[in-house]
Write a protein that holds these residues in place. Structure first.
Motif, short mmCIF file in Angstrom:
data_model
loop_
_atom_site.label_atom_id
_atom_site.label_comp_id
_atom_site.label_asym_id
_atom_site.label_seq_id
_atom_site.Cartn_x
_atom_site.Cartn_y
_atom_site.Cartn_z
N LYS A 342 0.83 -1.21 0.00
CA LYS A 342 0.00 0.00 0.00
C LYS A 342 0.87 1.25 0.00
CE LYS A 342 -2.61 1.07 3.67
NZ LYS A 342 -3.71 0.77 4.62
N ARG A 343 2.00 1.19 0.73
CA ARG A 343 2.80 2.40 0.90
C ARG A 343 4.21 2.01 1.31
NH1 ARG A 343 0.67 5.97 5.63
NH2 ARG A 343 2.69 5.97 6.69
N VAL A 344 5.19 2.80 0.91
CA VAL A 344 6.55 2.63 1.40
C VAL A 344 7.05 3.99 1.89
CG1 VAL A 344 8.94 1.98 0.87
CG2 VAL A 344 7.04 0.74 -0.21
N ASP A 345 7.55 4.02 3.11
CA ASP A 345 8.15 5.24 3.66
C ASP A 345 9.65 5.07 3.71
OD1 ASP A 345 5.58 6.33 4.16
OD2 ASP A 345 5.47 5.22 6.06
N VAL A 346 10.36 6.20 3.53
CA VAL A 346 11.81 6.19 3.54
C VAL A 346 12.29 7.21 4.57
CG1 VAL A 346 13.87 6.77 2.18
CG2 VAL A 346 12.05 5.38 1.17
N SER A 347 13.33 6.82 5.33
CA SER A 347 13.93 7.73 6.30
C SER A 347 15.39 7.97 5.93
CB SER A 347 13.86 7.12 7.71
OG SER A 347 14.57 7.93 8.63
N PHE A 348 15.85 9.19 6.13
CA PHE A 348 17.25 9.54 5.88
C PHE A 348 18.01 9.74 7.20
CE2 PHE A 348 15.07 10.45 1.98
CZ PHE A 348 15.99 10.13 0.99
N ASP A 349 17.30 9.60 8.33
CA ASP A 349 17.93 9.86 9.63
C ASP A 349 17.73 8.68 10.59
OD1 ASP A 349 15.26 10.09 10.19
OD2 ASP A 349 15.30 12.24 10.63
N GLY A 350 17.78 7.47 10.05
CA GLY A 350 17.73 6.28 10.90
C GLY A 350 16.39 6.06 11.56
N GLY A 351 15.32 6.52 10.95
CA GLY A 351 13.98 6.23 11.46
C GLY A 351 13.39 7.31 12.34
N MET A 352 14.08 8.43 12.46
CA MET A 352 13.55 9.55 13.25
C MET A 352 12.37 10.19 12.51
SD MET A 352 14.61 11.07 16.16
CE MET A 352 16.38 11.22 16.32
N LYS A 380 26.96 14.82 3.67
CA LYS A 380 27.04 14.45 5.09
C LYS A 380 26.58 13.00 5.28
CE LYS A 380 26.50 18.99 7.25
NZ LYS A 380 25.87 19.88 6.23
N SER A 381 26.89 12.47 6.43
CA SER A 381 26.49 11.12 6.79
C SER A 381 24.96 11.02 6.86
CB SER A 381 27.11 10.79 8.16
OG SER A 381 26.89 9.44 8.45
N VAL A 382 24.43 9.91 6.30
CA VAL A 382 22.98 9.70 6.23
C VAL A 382 22.69 8.27 6.65
CG1 VAL A 382 21.03 9.50 4.62
CG2 VAL A 382 22.68 11.36 4.34
N MET A 383 21.57 8.04 7.35
CA MET A 383 21.16 6.67 7.68
C MET A 383 19.85 6.36 6.98
SD MET A 383 22.20 5.95 11.60
CE MET A 383 22.37 7.61 12.22
N LEU A 384 19.94 5.54 5.94
CA LEU A 384 18.78 5.24 5.10
C LEU A 384 18.00 4.02 5.60
CD1 LEU A 384 20.29 5.52 1.50
CD2 LEU A 384 18.80 7.16 2.65
N GLN A 385 16.68 4.16 5.60
CA GLN A 385 15.81 3.02 5.91
C GLN A 385 14.58 3.07 5.01
OE1 GLN A 385 14.78 3.39 10.09
NE2 GLN A 385 16.58 2.22 10.72
N SER A 386 13.99 1.91 4.75
CA SER A 386 12.68 1.88 4.09
C SER A 386 11.74 1.02 4.92
CB SER A 386 12.79 1.34 2.66
OG SER A 386 13.23 0.00 2.67
#
Lengths: 434, 196
Positions: A342-352, A380-386
């Motif tokens: 249904k949906r995919v969310d992406v984070s660039f700050d480790g899930g914040m 800069k440093s990035v923490m990616l999550q989906s």
């Protein structure tokens, strides 16, 4: 022989932590010996200036391949790094083993046939189609034997479905272990399958009223068997003879395999030779010793069939670092065994914080779904999550969520959120967040 | 299913054809062929046909499966899941050995040899006595130590619901890196990206 019987009790204690020692010893076995061509394509090779404007390259002047040079086409020689890979220390033999799909090199949601990951338990036979038979017997009115020609005379059905190994991500339960998208998530592929509905073939044999379970069995030397409840068999299972328009590859079960959409790959029995119909499950090796999920209290879940909603960012990833600052196209895949994404969310700050990605149409049930996010990298440093959500409202969990319930020894069904740390030099690496 | 369309495809599978391929065994004993075997007979076969991978005592070499031991290890950090410590049904041993073992020479053991190897493995795991004569009648009656070790699939483990989108955590902390383990094939060495 007497000494053996006297001493064997003292030998029943197995060496503990074998897997842990392998886990650490594996380092030494992996150094060297790899071909340069097999290295992940970390950095774009610099272009040869002689081929760039204003110069005229040789291919603009000389003839290329003729139409008769390649009766069955192959990828460009410049794409030689796009291959299945394996992890040598994972298994005792190369025939009962697994390799991994290079997800980070692919676009769309269809996996090319030659790149679909393989998992065999007794190697992959190449069976002559004319010598293959499918037997259906047990609680049926008419036990039947089908040739491949017989099966192709039933109404064909074509559907896209992902196939994911229950152990995909299994090496990550105890921490981040393999530094590559191919290794952490590559036991999955998705093709357009063509075959006949299992229900159609079962109807041909005629099910007896107390027929409640099926036992499909492979013709290979592992003779794979799994118990499948009749409700699923009559719902959406297929007997497939083609993938992406051509006959199955031998390593995918040529000439016939079972499809169990949305359920763990082990049940998709290849080289299918027999289906027995019964009134109770068989509790065979692949659903007792294997494909059962040990919990912290020592109990194990059995019949954990469905593959839950999951996603992975394929670009950037450890094999696909960032090379320049500025605009980037984040790419990934999401899937669920319970239906459509249904949906995919992406984070660039480790899930914040999260933003919702763009899904590529068509979004199909029990099928890989492609997602994109356009973003700017400032160096800069990035923490990616989906994080995937499916049409049932199920949300892909964090590792901590799953760990709390299942501990570290369940091996299978790790569908937790993956984190890639992007370092200031552009590299991506597999990390675990606390 | 009376109303389902019939295509008239396929041929009737004869009892002889079915008998040749119908090798599966169920926990209630359905499918077990007549035959018998003992620990001692099984030990001889095991040493000759099985021990090169699984070890003389079922302890196994390398990453080959361990077949014996592991009692009380299921709640430990390193569970050892064997026939004795984990498998719920003795019939599965007979079924699997007959269908898939020895590795690379599947379906070469006779029924009596399969009973004997099964007796050897059950005895090594202290489930039956060494003088037990295993046959088609008593194999389904054997109670395995972990018979009650299995529960139904309890998933989903996380409740469905609208996930958090903003300010979801107090902090973000890295607790592990794959690179520190360094077990990835084509080991990933640090490369500096020139364009930066």
């Amino acid at each position: 022989m007497l000494w053996r019987k006297k001493t064997r009790d003292s030998h029943t204690k197995t060496p503990s932590s074998l897997s842990r020692r392998l886990f650490l010893r594996a380092t030494t076995a992996l150094v060297g010996g790899t071909l340069a061509s097999a290295l992940p394509n970390r950095l774009a090779t610099a272009a040869n200036a002689e081929n760039l404007p204003p110069n005229l390259p040789s291919w603009s002047q000389h003839l290329g391949f003729s139409v008769d040079d390649r009766p069955y086409g192959r990828p460009s020689q410049h794409e030689g790094h796009v291959v299945r890979r394996s992890v040598k220390w994972l298994t005792a033999t190369r025939e009962s083993s697994v390799n991994f799909t290079p997800l980070h090199e692919l676009d769309g949601f269809v996996t090319p046939n030659g790149l679909c990951f393989e998992r065999h338990h007794g190697g992959a036979p190449d069976i002559p189609s004319q010598d293959h038979r499918l037997m259906i017997h047990g609680l049926v009115n008419r036990p039947l034997l089908f040739t491949m020609d017989d099966l192709m005379r039933f109404p064909p059905v074509s559907r896209f479905h992902f196939l994911e190994c229950a152990a995909n991500g299994g090496m990550e339960w105890r921490g981040s272990q393999l530094n590559g998208c191919q290794y952490t998530h590559g036991m999955v592929h998705c093709v357009q399958w063509t075959g006949v509905s299992l229900k159609t073939v079962l109807d041909e044999a005629g099910l007896k009223s107390h027929a409640k379970w099926l036992l499909p069995e492979g013709a290979d030397s592992a003779a794979m068997t799994r118990s499948i409840p009749m409700e699923k068999a009559l719902d959406d299972c297929l007997l497939a003879y083609s993938m992406n328009g051509e006959r199955l590859r031998p390593e995918q079960g040529y000439p016939l395999r079972l499809l169990v959409p949305g359920w763990e790959g082990n049940m998709w029995v290849k080289w299918l030779r027999r289906i027995e119909v019964g009134d109770q499950p068989w509790h065979h090796r692949e659903e007792t010793s294997k494909y059962t999920d040990l919990l912290p209290d020592g109990k194990a879940r059995r019949f954990t069939w469905v593959m839950e909603a999951k996603s992975i960012i394929t670009n950037p990833s450890p094999e696909k670092p960032l090379s320049v600052k500025g605009v980037q196209q984040l790419k990934g895949l999401a899937w669920s065994g319970r239906g459509k994404i249904k949906r995919v969310d992406v984070s660039f700050d480790g899930g914040m914080n999260w933003q919702t990605a763009r899904l590529e149409e068509p979004v199909l049930p029990k099928c890989l779904t492609r997602f994109y996010v356009e973003w700017n990298w400032d160096g800069k440093s990035v923490m990616l999550q989906s994080r995937a959500m499916d049409e049932t409202g199920y949300v892909q969990p964090t590792y901590a969520d799953l760990h709390q319930v299942r501990g570290e020894n369940s091996i299978y069904h790790n569908n937790s959120i993956q984190t890639w740390l992007i370092n200031p030099n552009g590299e991506a690496e597999n990390v675990r967040l606390g | 299913f009376a109303g389902a369309k019939k295509y008239g495809l396929g041929t009737i599978a004869t009892p002889e054809q079915i008998a040749g391929w119908d090798i599966d065994i169920r926990p209630d004993g359905q499918g077990l062929p007549p035959g018998k075997g003992t620990f001692e007979e099984g030990e001889a076969i095991f040493l000759e046909r099985c021990a090169s991978c699984h070890g003389e005592f079922g302890e196994a070499f390398g990453r080959y499966p361990v077949l014996v031991g592991g009692e009380d290890s299921l709640v430990s950090q390193d569970p050892v899941k064997t026939i004795g410590s984990y498998w719920p049904y003795a019939t599965t041993v007979f079924d699997y050995v007959r269908r898939a073992m020895p590795f690379g020479a599947a379906q070469t053991l006779t029924n009596d040899e399969t009973y004997a190897v099964t007796a050897f493995l059950l005895s090594m795991n202290s489930i039956i006595e060494d003088d037990f004569v295993l046959n088609q009648d008593n194999l389904p009656t054997i109670q395995m130590p972990n018979h009650n070790g299995f529960i139904v699939d309890g998933r989903p483990d996380v409740p469905p619901g609208e996930p958090c989108m903003k300010d979801c955590k107090e902090s973000v902390r890295i607790i592990g890196k794959a690179r520190q383990l360094d077990v990835t094939p084509e080991t990933d060495r640090a490369t500096t990206v020139a364009a930066l």
